[in-house]
Design a protein around this motif. Structure first.
Motif, short mmCIF file in Angstrom:
data_model
loop_
_atom_site.label_atom_id
_atom_site.label_comp_id
_atom_site.label_asym_id
_atom_site.label_seq_id
_atom_site.Cartn_x
_atom_site.Cartn_y
_atom_site.Cartn_z
N CYS A 57 0.83 -1.21 0.00
CA CYS A 57 0.00 0.00 0.00
C CYS A 57 0.86 1.26 0.00
O CYS A 57 0.54 2.24 -0.67
N ALA A 58 1.97 1.22 0.72
CA ALA A 58 2.89 2.36 0.73
C ALA A 58 3.47 2.57 -0.66
O ALA A 58 3.58 3.71 -1.13
N LEU A 59 3.79 1.48 -1.36
CA LEU A 59 4.30 1.60 -2.72
C LEU A 59 3.22 2.17 -3.64
O LEU A 59 3.52 3.01 -4.51
N LYS A 60 1.98 1.77 -3.46
CA LYS A 60 0.89 2.34 -4.26
C LYS A 60 0.77 3.84 -4.02
O LYS A 60 0.51 4.61 -4.95
N ASP A 61 0.96 4.27 -2.77
CA ASP A 61 0.93 5.70 -2.47
C ASP A 61 2.09 6.42 -3.16
O ASP A 61 1.91 7.54 -3.67
N VAL A 62 3.26 5.81 -3.19
CA VAL A 62 4.40 6.39 -3.90
C VAL A 62 4.08 6.50 -5.39
O VAL A 62 4.33 7.53 -6.02
N GLU A 63 3.50 5.45 -5.95
CA GLU A 63 3.14 5.47 -7.37
C GLU A 63 2.10 6.55 -7.65
O GLU A 63 2.17 7.22 -8.69
N GLN A 64 1.16 6.73 -6.75
CA GLN A 64 0.14 7.78 -6.93
C GLN A 64 0.79 9.15 -6.87
O GLN A 64 0.45 10.03 -7.66
N LEU A 65 1.71 9.35 -5.94
CA LEU A 65 2.43 10.62 -5.85
C LEU A 65 3.16 10.91 -7.15
O LEU A 65 3.10 12.02 -7.68
N LEU A 66 3.83 9.90 -7.69
CA LEU A 66 4.54 10.07 -8.97
C LEU A 66 3.57 10.36 -10.11
O LEU A 66 3.82 11.24 -10.94
N ALA A 67 2.45 9.65 -10.14
CA ALA A 67 1.45 9.88 -11.19
C ALA A 67 0.91 11.31 -11.11
O ALA A 67 0.71 11.96 -12.15
N ASN A 68 0.71 11.81 -9.90
CA ASN A 68 0.24 13.18 -9.73
C ASN A 68 1.24 14.19 -10.26
O ASN A 68 0.87 15.30 -10.62
N LYS A 69 2.52 13.80 -10.30
CA LYS A 69 3.57 14.67 -10.82
C LYS A 69 3.84 14.41 -12.30
O LYS A 69 4.76 14.96 -12.88
N GLY A 70 3.03 13.52 -12.90
CA GLY A 70 3.17 13.23 -14.33
C GLY A 70 4.23 12.21 -14.66
O GLY A 70 4.63 12.10 -15.81
N VAL A 71 4.68 11.45 -13.68
CA VAL A 71 5.73 10.46 -13.88
C VAL A 71 5.09 9.10 -14.09
O VAL A 71 4.27 8.66 -13.30
N THR A 72 5.49 8.44 -15.16
CA THR A 72 5.02 7.08 -15.44
C THR A 72 6.17 6.13 -15.18
O THR A 72 7.27 6.33 -15.67
N VAL A 73 5.91 5.11 -14.36
CA VAL A 73 6.95 4.12 -14.07
C VAL A 73 6.54 2.77 -14.60
O VAL A 73 5.41 2.50 -14.86
#
Length: 73
Positions: A57-73
Motif C-alpha cells: 500500500c505504501a508503494l501504491k501511495d508512492v506510485e500515486q504521488l509520482l502519477a500526480n507529478k506526471g511520472v510514469t513508471v
C-alpha cells in the motif's frame, strides 16, 4: 538511532526494493527517481499513517504521488 528511525529506514528500504523490482529498474535508476522526487522523505514524513497498512500500500501511495507529478513508471 531510535526504534522509530529504524522502523522508518526499514520501510524505506523495503519500498525501494519493491519499487525497483516492480518497475524493473536498476538500483541506480531507482535511486535517482527516489532522490528527484524526494520519495524517502515522503515515506518518512507519512510513516505514522503508511506503516498501518502493508508496504504494498505504501508503494501504491508512492506510485500515486509520482502519477500526480506526471511520472510514469
Amino acid at each position: 538511532m531510535s526504534q522509530q528511525q529504524r522502523d522508518i529506514a526499514d520501510m524505506q528500504c523495503w519500498v525501494f526494493r519493491m519499487a525497483q523490482a516492480k518497475w524493473n529498474m536498476s538500483a541506480a535508476d531507482c535511486a535517482r527517481l527516489f532522490r528527484q522526487y524526494k520519495l524517502l522523505s515522503f515515506l518518512s514524513s507519512c510513516y505514522d499513517i503508511l506503516h498501518l497498512s502493508s508496504y504494498e500500500c505504501a508503494l501504491k501511495d508512492v506510485e500515486q504521488l509520482l502519477a500526480n507529478k506526471g511520472v510514469t513508471v
